[in-house]
Design a protein around this motif. Structure first.
Motif, PDB file in Angstrom:
ATOM      1  N   ASP A 122      73.266  15.611  98.517  1.00 42.84           N
ATOM      2  CA  ASP A 122      73.883  16.484  99.412  1.00 42.84           C
ATOM      3  C   ASP A 122      73.087  16.324 100.825  1.00 42.84           C
ATOM      4  N   SER A 123      73.734  16.746 101.900  1.00 44.99           N
ATOM      5  CA  SER A 123      73.013  16.683 103.369  1.00 44.99           C
ATOM      6  C   SER A 123      72.666  18.193 103.493  1.00 44.99           C
ATOM      7  N   GLY A 124      72.327  18.878 102.522  1.00 43.72           N
ATOM      8  CA  GLY A 124      71.982  20.264 102.758  1.00 43.72           C
ATOM      9  C   GLY A 124      70.606  20.924 103.242  1.00 43.72           C
ATOM     10  N   ILE A 125      70.199  22.009 102.772  1.00 41.52           N
ATOM     11  CA  ILE A 125      68.984  22.679 103.391  1.00 41.52           C
ATOM     12  C   ILE A 125      67.917  22.320 102.711  1.00 41.52           C
ATOM     13  N   GLY A 126      67.978  21.517 101.655  1.00 44.88           N
ATOM     14  CA  GLY A 126      66.850  20.773 100.998  1.00 44.88           C
ATOM     15  C   GLY A 126      66.012  22.024 100.177  1.00 44.88           C
ATOM     16  N   ILE A 127      64.861  21.542  99.488  1.00 43.60           N
ATOM     17  CA  ILE A 127      64.231  22.384  98.773  1.00 43.60           C
ATOM     18  C   ILE A 127      62.721  22.104  98.832  1.00 43.60           C
ATOM     19  N   PRO A 128      62.087  23.216  99.174  1.00 40.48           N
ATOM     20  CA  PRO A 128      60.432  22.886  99.434  1.00 40.48           C
ATOM     21  C   PRO A 128      59.811  22.033  98.427  1.00 40.48           C
ATOM     22  N   GLU A 129      58.864  21.368  98.383  1.00 44.63           N
ATOM     23  CA  GLU A 129      58.283  20.623  97.466  1.00 44.63           C
ATOM     24  C   GLU A 129      57.509  21.609  96.380  1.00 44.63           C
ATOM     25  N   GLU A 130      57.129  22.715  96.706  1.00 39.90           N
ATOM     26  CA  GLU A 130      56.284  23.524  95.850  1.00 39.90           C
ATOM     27  C   GLU A 130      57.429  24.324  94.813  1.00 39.90           C
ATOM     28  N   SER A 131      58.923  24.288  95.067  1.00 37.79           N
ATOM     29  CA  SER A 131      59.765  24.861  94.429  1.00 37.79           C
ATOM     30  C   SER A 131      60.576  23.989  93.406  1.00 37.79           C
ATOM     31  N   ILE A 132      60.217  22.714  93.496  1.00 38.88           N
ATOM     32  CA  ILE A 132      60.864  21.721  92.809  1.00 38.88           C
ATOM     33  C   ILE A 132      60.881  21.822  91.151  1.00 38.88           C
ATOM     34  N   ASP A 133      59.265  21.912  90.932  1.00 40.48           N
ATOM     35  CA  ASP A 133      59.241  22.286  89.354  1.00 40.48           C
ATOM     36  C   ASP A 133      59.561  23.405  88.929  1.00 40.48           C
ATOM     37  N   ARG A 134      60.199  24.431  89.620  1.00 40.70           N
ATOM     38  CA  ARG A 134      60.723  25.868  89.155  1.00 40.70           C
ATOM     39  C   ARG A 134      62.221  25.898  89.124  1.00 40.70           C
ATOM     40  N   LEU A 135      62.686  24.744  89.535  1.00 40.29           N
ATOM     41  CA  LEU A 135      64.172  24.773  89.914  1.00 40.29           C
ATOM     42  C   LEU A 135      65.056  25.022  88.601  1.00 40.29           C
ATOM     43  N   PHE A 136      64.709  24.666  87.421  1.00 38.11           N
ATOM     44  CA  PHE A 136      65.268  24.949  86.070  1.00 38.11           C
ATOM     45  C   PHE A 136      65.203  26.221  85.246  1.00 38.11           C
ATOM     46  N   GLU A 137      64.439  26.899  86.228  1.00 38.93           N
ATOM     47  CA  GLU A 137      64.152  28.203  85.475  1.00 38.93           C
ATOM     48  C   GLU A 137      65.187  29.160  85.845  1.00 38.93           C
ATOM     49  N   ARG A 138      65.441  29.980  84.820  1.00 37.43           N
ATOM     50  CA  ARG A 138      66.585  31.054  84.867  1.00 37.43           C
ATOM     51  C   ARG A 138      66.349  31.955  85.892  1.00 37.43           C
ATOM     52  N   PHE A 139      67.243  32.377  86.838  1.00 38.34           N
ATOM     53  CA  PHE A 139      67.412  33.215  87.988  1.00 38.34           C
ATOM     54  C   PHE A 139      66.476  32.902  88.866  1.00 38.34           C
ATOM     55  N   TYR A 140      65.620  31.544  88.888  1.00 34.99           N
ATOM     56  CA  TYR A 140      64.816  31.265  90.124  1.00 34.99           C
ATOM     57  C   TYR A 140      65.565  30.904  91.322  1.00 34.99           C
ATOM     58  N   ARG A 141      65.125  31.325  92.476  1.00 34.08           N
ATOM     59  CA  ARG A 141      65.876  31.122  93.685  1.00 34.08           C
ATOM     60  C   ARG A 141      64.940  30.758  94.648  1.00 34.08           C
ATOM     61  N   VAL A 142      65.199  29.740  95.583  1.00 35.23           N
ATOM     62  CA  VAL A 142      64.215  29.213  96.432  1.00 35.23           C
ATOM     63  C   VAL A 142      64.433  30.323  97.696  1.00 35.23           C
ATOM     64  N   ASP A 143      65.710  30.433  98.046  1.00 37.47           N
ATOM     65  CA  ASP A 143      65.471  31.468  99.091  1.00 37.47           C
ATOM     66  C   ASP A 143      66.749  32.623  98.398  1.00 37.47           C
ATOM     67  N   LYS A 144      66.369  33.653  98.123  1.00 35.73           N
ATOM     68  CA  LYS A 144      66.892  34.662  97.477  1.00 35.73           C
ATOM     69  C   LYS A 144      67.911  35.488  98.088  1.00 35.73           C
ATOM     70  N   SER A 145      67.755  35.526  99.444  1.00 32.27           N
ATOM     71  CA  SER A 145      69.139  36.121 100.632  1.00 32.27           C
ATOM     72  C   SER A 145      69.939  35.157 100.551  1.00 32.27           C
ATOM     73  N   ARG A 146      69.809  33.849 100.780  1.00 30.97           N
ATOM     74  CA  ARG A 146      70.910  32.771 100.957  1.00 30.97           C
ATOM     75  C   ARG A 146      71.664  32.537  99.789  1.00 30.97           C
ATOM     76  N   SER A 147      70.815  32.689  98.744  1.00 30.36           N
ATOM     77  CA  SER A 147      71.442  32.552  97.266  1.00 30.36           C
ATOM     78  C   SER A 147      72.702  33.417  96.978  1.00 30.36           C
ATOM     79  N   ARG A 148      72.230  34.635  97.224  1.00 26.43           N
ATOM     80  CA  ARG A 148      73.151  35.833  97.078  1.00 26.43           C
ATOM     81  C   ARG A 148      74.488  35.613  98.021  1.00 26.43           C
ATOM     82  N   ALA A 149      74.069  35.143  99.045  1.00 29.57           N
ATOM     83  CA  ALA A 149      75.221  35.035 100.031  1.00 29.57           C
ATOM     84  C   ALA A 149      76.226  33.812  99.570  1.00 29.57           C
ATOM     85  N   THR A 150      75.636  32.889  98.818  1.00 29.26           N
ATOM     86  CA  THR A 150      76.593  31.820  98.299  1.00 29.26           C
ATOM     87  C   THR A 150      77.392  32.508  97.032  1.00 29.26           C
TER      88      THR A 150
END
Length: 291
Positions: A226-254
């Motif tokens: 995708d051509s989207g907002i991307g993911i900070p390197e320090e968050s990649i290892d936690r992406l598949f955790e339940r309820f983990y969000r890189v940006d909580k406010s944006r995630s709720r908005a989506t």
């Protein structure tokens, strides 16, 4: 090992002395300076009422403690995720009740209330799916056409991608794209990945879905870029955790539930496929599935 026993000895000395003085067995939990957690059992060895020695059994329960913490975090997160839309919904309905003579306001608030009901429904649906994936491995192994699966997911998500003016490009090396797997699991993988690519994309952005075949290793690779907002390197290892969000406010908005990528990971594991993530902060993300 020496560090383990050294850290153990600091907490044990007083307990051993106490057990020897009292002649009584003791059991307790001990946290070490290495951050390990242990169950410790101390038993004096007696012969004719005289203590001849002492038996110490140490059991490492670090993994057990981690699982307990994960369960605690899950319940806490679920409670928060379930309560928030209910509280918002209650607020909207109370306002509607107080302003029934204002049809324009009522219509606006009811639309917002319905959005929160949809979010609640999606969350409960994802929790049930995740529970099914975690508690059973009884999925039929069958031959599936992945092109049909991917195109079906794109069709379902078309209204959402059209709303954000996102174009989806697909490229298949062959028309069939036949693999061994399970249709339900494959649909969960691709639906959630494409949905994510839409949710975290810019308006007017793009998504590229490419298929490659490596005949030498007998592997099929499908990438979703995708051509989207991307993911900070320090968050990649936690992406598949339940309820983990890189940006909580944006995630709720989506409208995301925070469980989509956890569902993807469990489905991938059950299918015995592999998934890799490559991302640059604010420059898009690529998920690559290897079959």
């Amino acid at each position: 090992t020496s560090l383990f026993f050294m850290s153990l000895s600091f907490g044990l000395n007083s307990k051993i002395q106490q057990a020897l003085m009292e002649g009584q067995s003791k059991s307790f939990e001990l946290e070490l300076i290495t951050e390990n957690h242990c169950d410790v059992f101390i038993t004096p060895i007696k012969e004719e009422k005289t203590i001849q020695g002492i038996l110490i059994v140490v059991r490492d329960i670090t993994d057990k403690k981690k699982i307990e913490q994960m369960k605690t975090d899950l319940v806490s997160n679920m409670s928060h995720e379930l309560k928030t839309p209910i509280a918002i919904l209650k607020g909207y309905l109370e306002t509607v009740f107080q302003h029934q003579d204002n049809p324009e306001m009522v219509k606006n608030l009811l639309e917002k209330a319905l959005t929160n009901v949809d979010r609640q429904s999606s969350l409960i649906s994802d929790i049930l799916k995740l529970n099914r994936l975690e508690t059973t491995d009884d999925f039929v192994h069958e031959v599936i056409n992945l092109k049909e699966v991917i195109e079906g997911c794109i069709d379902i998500l078309k209204p959402k991608s059209n709303q954000k003016e996102i174009t989806i490009h697909t490229k298949y090396n062959n028309n069939a794209l036949i693999v061994k797997g399970n249709r339900f699991l494959a649909e969960e993988v691709f639906f959630n990945l494409i949905d994510n690519a839409i949710n975290y994309n810019h308006k007017g952005g793009s998504i590229e879905i490419n298929h490659e075949k490596d005949n030498f290793y007998d592997q099929t690779m499908i990438s979703i870029k995708d051509s989207g907002i991307g993911i900070p390197e320090e968050s990649i290892d936690r992406l598949f955790e339940r309820f983990y969000r890189v940006d909580k406010s944006r995630s709720r908005a989506t409208g995301g539930t925070g469980l989509g990528l956890s569902i993807v990971k469990h489905a991938i594991d059950l299918l015995d496929w592999n998934i890799a993530v490559k991302s640059t902060d604010k420059k898009g993300t690529t998920f690559t599935i290897t079959i």
